[in-house]
Write a protein that holds these residues in place. Structure first.
Motif, mmCIF file in Angstrom:
data_model
loop_
_atom_site.group_PDB
_atom_site.id
_atom_site.type_symbol
_atom_site.label_atom_id
_atom_site.label_comp_id
_atom_site.label_asym_id
_atom_site.label_seq_id
_atom_site.Cartn_x
_atom_site.Cartn_y
_atom_site.Cartn_z
ATOM 1 N N ALA A 82 42.852 38.993 51.294
ATOM 2 C CA ALA A 82 43.358 39.882 50.246
ATOM 3 C C ALA A 82 42.798 39.481 48.883
ATOM 4 N N ASN A 83 42.789 38.184 48.591
ATOM 5 C CA ASN A 83 42.269 37.708 47.312
ATOM 6 C C ASN A 83 40.787 38.040 47.162
ATOM 7 N N ALA A 84 40.035 37.892 48.249
ATOM 8 C CA ALA A 84 38.599 38.188 48.202
ATOM 9 C C ALA A 84 38.357 39.669 47.922
ATOM 10 N N LYS A 85 39.169 40.535 48.512
ATOM 11 C CA LYS A 85 38.995 41.978 48.292
ATOM 12 C C LYS A 85 39.405 42.382 46.886
ATOM 13 N N LEU A 86 40.451 41.761 46.359
ATOM 14 C CA LEU A 86 40.836 42.056 44.986
ATOM 15 C C LEU A 86 39.753 41.576 44.018
ATOM 16 N N ARG A 87 39.135 40.449 44.329
ATOM 17 C CA ARG A 87 38.048 39.940 43.493
ATOM 18 C C ARG A 87 36.882 40.925 43.465
ATOM 19 N N ASP A 88 36.565 41.511 44.620
ATOM 20 C CA ASP A 88 35.488 42.515 44.687
ATOM 21 C C ASP A 88 35.809 43.737 43.835
ATOM 22 N N VAL A 89 37.076 44.138 43.843
ATOM 23 C CA VAL A 89 37.496 45.277 43.021
ATOM 24 C C VAL A 89 37.368 44.941 41.545
ATOM 25 N N ALA A 90 37.885 43.784 41.162
ATOM 26 C CA ALA A 90 37.938 43.406 39.756
ATOM 27 C C ALA A 90 36.547 43.294 39.133
ATOM 28 N N LYS A 91 35.552 42.959 39.924
ATOM 29 C CA LYS A 91 34.191 42.828 39.396
ATOM 30 C C LYS A 91 33.692 44.119 38.757
ATOM 31 N N ASN A 92 34.252 45.251 39.189
ATOM 32 C CA ASN A 92 33.768 46.553 38.721
ATOM 33 C C ASN A 92 34.758 47.299 37.831
#
Length: 374
Positions: A94-104
């Motif tokens: 979950a943290n990894a996917k939120l990190r991917d979102v936040a990058k953009n």
């Protein structure tokens, strides 16, 4: 007037449910976080595909776009990812996917987290988003929390602050409250712990009462399906607390009880086979558990798989069955069929199959705390 751009991050039932509610008011794109593809949705498409399964089963792909562009352009991002790990690995996923979102994510965006967290867990998510974006929640970025329950309507969104020029949730018809994130965390954690510990207590007490034949068929009977629905939520509560805190024991005990329940079901199935004097080669065991493969959480799916694998240690012919399957796919007319029903919906379905298959031998075992038969 141009519609507000909204991105739903997660090709999930919960995400699609939100998209269905706002598609008339917004320009909505849903992101398949597994394949990293983004699809535009319009009112006609959603109306013609009431469920996500129907949408995915269609042949047409709707306006594919780069995921990074969709997230950058969105004024509101709903985070409803498809998690396929379990336990502590699901929190990392979950943290990894939120990190991917936040990058953009860009200035003025409202990010709404649909994943449940423990008490104080949103502070960690906010810190992660701020680190990735270089922006400040409450100043030039807005953050909301709306823990999505499987098979339930989304509740009100608790927002960190009202940021000027941020994506307006009210314009989308969403219920909002400002400054109540901690209260929402407490309410949700309390609800999950109350439900889970209640079921877990019943599982363990009924195990102690084995052989005493407690009254079966009580109103509101809970199944393994009900307990498995909360495993990610309980894991998130554990992750937010220091080791040794009472809340970690409550959450951990409920998770342990689910593992025990799977073992109890296997033991009871073996006992049923012995009592009926069934040979393994002449028996089919059905795990009647209808699971939505597009749910955000993988817990029901993984628990069903675990139950099937454990049963295969004793009977070769074991399969999971869902209500969408036809009778001939499920029932073997040449064997004795032992059906382990894991929810009320599956019980009603198996009873109808049993009524319409009088020439076939079918025994039922309910995956409830009392493990009733028939």
């Amino acid at each position: 007037m141009q519609k507000i751009r909204v991105a739903i991050y997660g090709l999930t039932t919960e995400g699609y449910s939100i998209a269905s509610k706002i598609v008339e008011k917004a320009s909505v794109t849903i992101v398949d976080d597994t394949l990293q593809m983004a699809m535009e949705l319009d009112p006609g498409t959603v109306q013609g595909n009431p469920t996500l399964q129907e949408l995915v089963g269609g042949e047409s792909l709707m306006g594919l776009k780069p995921v990074s562009q969709v997230l950058t352009d969105a004024r509101v991002v709903f985070f409803a990812p498809k998690l396929r790990k379990t336990g502590d690995e699901s929190i990392i996923e979950a943290n990894a996917k939120l990190r991917d979102v936040a990058k953009n994510v860009t200035k003025g965006t409202t990010v709404v987290n649909g994943l449940p967290v423990g008490v104080g867990g949103n502070n960690d998510y906010i810190a992660l988003i701020e680190k990735q974006t270089g922006l400040k929640v409450g100043e030039n970025l807005n953050y909301g929390y709306c823990p999505l329950r499987p098979r339930a309507e989304a509740g009100a969104i608790a927002c960190f602050a009202k940021v000027k020029d941020s994506g307006s949730l009210e314009d989308l018809g969403m219920r909002t409250s400002y400054g109540d994130i901690i209260a929402t965390e407490l309410d949700y954690a309390s609800s999950v712990l109350n439900e889970s510990t209640s079921i877990a207590t019943e599982v363990e007490l009924m195990r102690k009462a084995k052989g005493l034949k407690p009254i079966a068929g009580r109103a509101g009977e809970r199944y393994i399906d009900d307990l498995a629905a909360h495993i990610y939520d309980l894991t998130a509560i554990q992750a937010s607390e220091d080791v040794g805190e009472p809340l970690t024991y409550l959450a951990g005990a409920s998770i342990k009880s689910l593992e025990n329940h799977v073992r109890y079901i296997v033991d009871e199935t073996r006992e049923l086979l012995r009592e009926l004097q069934l040979k393994a080669s002449r028996t089919r065991v059905l795990v009647a558990w209808t699971v939505d493969k597009y749910e955000m959480r993988a817990d029901r799916m993984k628990t069903a798989e675990s139950l099937v694998e454990r049963l295969r240690d004793y009977v070769t012919d074991v399969k999971q069955a869902q209500v969408s399957a036809g009778r001939d796919e499920v029932i073997d007319s040449y064997k004795h069929n032992v059906a382990i029903v894991c929810s009320q919906r599956d019980l009603d379905w198996m009873k109808s199959l049993k009524t319409g298959s009088r020439s076939s031998e079918i025994s039922l075992l309910r995956a409830t705390p009392a493990l009733q038969r028939g």
